[in-house]
Design a protein around this motif. Structure first.
Motif, short mmCIF file in Angstrom:
data_model
loop_
_atom_site.label_atom_id
_atom_site.label_comp_id
_atom_site.label_asym_id
_atom_site.label_seq_id
_atom_site.Cartn_x
_atom_site.Cartn_y
_atom_site.Cartn_z
N MET A 128 0.87 -1.58 0.33
CA MET A 128 -0.12 0.23 -0.07
C MET A 128 1.32 1.25 0.19
N ASP A 129 1.88 1.12 1.02
CA ASP A 129 3.01 2.40 1.40
C ASP A 129 3.90 2.56 -0.15
N TYR A 130 4.69 1.54 -0.98
CA TYR A 130 5.74 1.40 -1.43
C TYR A 130 5.09 0.44 -2.77
N GLY A 131 3.90 0.11 -2.98
CA GLY A 131 3.87 -0.71 -4.46
C GLY A 131 5.63 -2.06 -4.59
N ALA A 132 5.30 -1.53 -6.06
CA ALA A 132 6.59 -2.83 -5.74
C ALA A 132 7.90 -2.86 -5.23
N ALA A 133 8.21 -1.11 -4.98
CA ALA A 133 9.50 -1.16 -4.35
C ALA A 133 10.35 -1.51 -3.23
N THR A 134 10.16 -2.20 -3.27
CA THR A 134 10.44 -3.56 -2.75
C THR A 134 11.95 -2.74 -1.88
N ALA A 135 12.79 -2.32 -2.37
CA ALA A 135 14.01 -1.93 -2.04
C ALA A 135 14.55 -0.43 -1.50
N ARG A 136 13.05 0.45 -1.51
CA ARG A 136 12.41 1.84 -0.75
C ARG A 136 11.94 1.14 0.61
N TYR A 137 10.91 -0.14 -0.13
CA TYR A 137 9.96 -0.30 1.51
C TYR A 137 11.93 -1.04 2.60
N ILE A 138 12.77 -2.22 2.44
CA ILE A 138 13.84 -2.56 3.09
C ILE A 138 14.29 -0.81 3.45
N ASP A 139 14.92 -0.67 2.23
CA ASP A 139 15.60 1.06 2.98
C ASP A 139 14.40 1.21 4.05
N ALA A 140 13.16 2.00 3.81
CA ALA A 140 12.83 2.57 5.51
C ALA A 140 12.68 1.50 6.67
N PHE A 141 12.83 0.65 6.49
CA PHE A 141 12.81 -0.76 7.45
C PHE A 141 14.46 -0.23 8.13
N PHE A 142 15.24 -0.25 7.51
CA PHE A 142 16.60 -0.17 8.27
C PHE A 142 16.78 1.44 9.23
N ALA A 143 16.21 2.01 8.46
CA ALA A 143 16.44 3.57 9.05
C ALA A 143 15.52 3.73 10.34
N ASN A 144 14.47 2.97 10.39
CA ASN A 144 13.68 2.59 11.91
C ASN A 144 14.41 1.96 12.35
N ILE A 145 15.08 0.93 12.54
CA ILE A 145 15.54 -0.27 13.39
C ILE A 145 15.89 0.66 14.21
N GLN A 146 15.54 0.88 16.10
CA GLN A 146 15.67 0.53 16.87
C GLN A 146 16.48 -0.47 17.41
N TRP A 147 18.13 0.18 17.53
CA TRP A 147 18.29 -0.64 17.59
C TRP A 147 18.73 -0.85 19.35
N ASP A 148 18.03 0.39 20.17
CA ASP A 148 18.21 0.07 21.97
C ASP A 148 17.35 -1.48 21.65
N VAL A 149 16.38 -2.07 21.27
CA VAL A 149 14.85 -2.59 21.21
C VAL A 149 16.02 -4.69 21.07
N VAL A 150 16.98 -3.83 20.07
CA VAL A 150 17.30 -5.25 19.88
C VAL A 150 18.62 -6.12 20.52
N SER A 151 19.00 -5.06 20.75
CA SER A 151 20.31 -5.30 21.62
C SER A 151 19.62 -5.39 23.70
N ALA A 152 18.52 -5.48 23.46
CA ALA A 152 17.93 -5.50 24.83
C ALA A 152 17.63 -6.63 24.74
N ARG A 153 17.31 -7.32 23.58
CA ARG A 153 16.60 -8.86 23.25
C ARG A 153 17.46 -9.51 22.99
N ALA A 154 18.64 -8.68 22.47
CA ALA A 154 20.62 -10.48 22.12
C ALA A 154 20.77 -9.91 24.16
N GLU A 155 20.49 -9.10 24.97
CA GLU A 155 21.45 -9.59 26.27
C GLU A 155 20.26 -9.86 26.93
N THR A 156 19.13 -10.40 26.80
CA THR A 156 18.75 -11.71 27.42
C THR A 156 18.51 -13.16 27.14
N LEU A 157 20.18 -12.96 26.01
CA LEU A 157 20.07 -14.06 26.13
C LEU A 157 20.89 -15.20 26.64
#
Length: 103
Positions: free
Chosen positions: A74-103
């Motif tokens: 709905m937002d990107y149509g067939a522009a998969t690369a733009r969607y992936i770019d947006a995903f990477f621009a919005n990764i919250q690394w502190d949240v990912v790190s917190a998940r890793a710390e529980t392992l």
């Protein structure tokens, strides 16, 4: 977290390239790309999942991108690369790190 990823994959850029390629390969199709921690081997891994499969045995998801077309079309149509770019621009690394710390 970036340092941990870099050590596991040789460099952060190498990991990101692999993760993006897997995601691009699923564009227009179905599935998720997952950065997971494999408790059995003690390693970080990228893998893809399709059709609501279970995660690999002893693997905890740390970062997941939804590549089912309904998640971005709905937002990107067939522009998969733009969607992936947006995903990477919005990764919250502190949240990912917190998940890793529980392992």
């Amino acid at each position: 977290m970036r340092g941990l990823i870099g050590r596991a994959f040789g460099s952060y850029d190498r990991w990101e390239t692999e993760y993006r390629r897997i995601a691009a390969g699923l564009g227009g199709g179905s599935g998720w790309v997952v950065l997971g921690y494999n408790r059995h081997f003690g390693t970080l891994e990228n893998y893809w999942m399709a059709d609501h499969m279970h995660f690999p045995v002893a693997t905890e998801p740390l970062l997941v991108i939804d590549m089912y077309e309904h998640s971005y079309h709905m937002d990107y149509g067939a522009a998969t690369a733009r969607y992936i770019d947006a995903f990477f621009a919005n990764i919250q690394w502190d949240v990912v790190s917190a998940r890793a710390e529980t392992l």
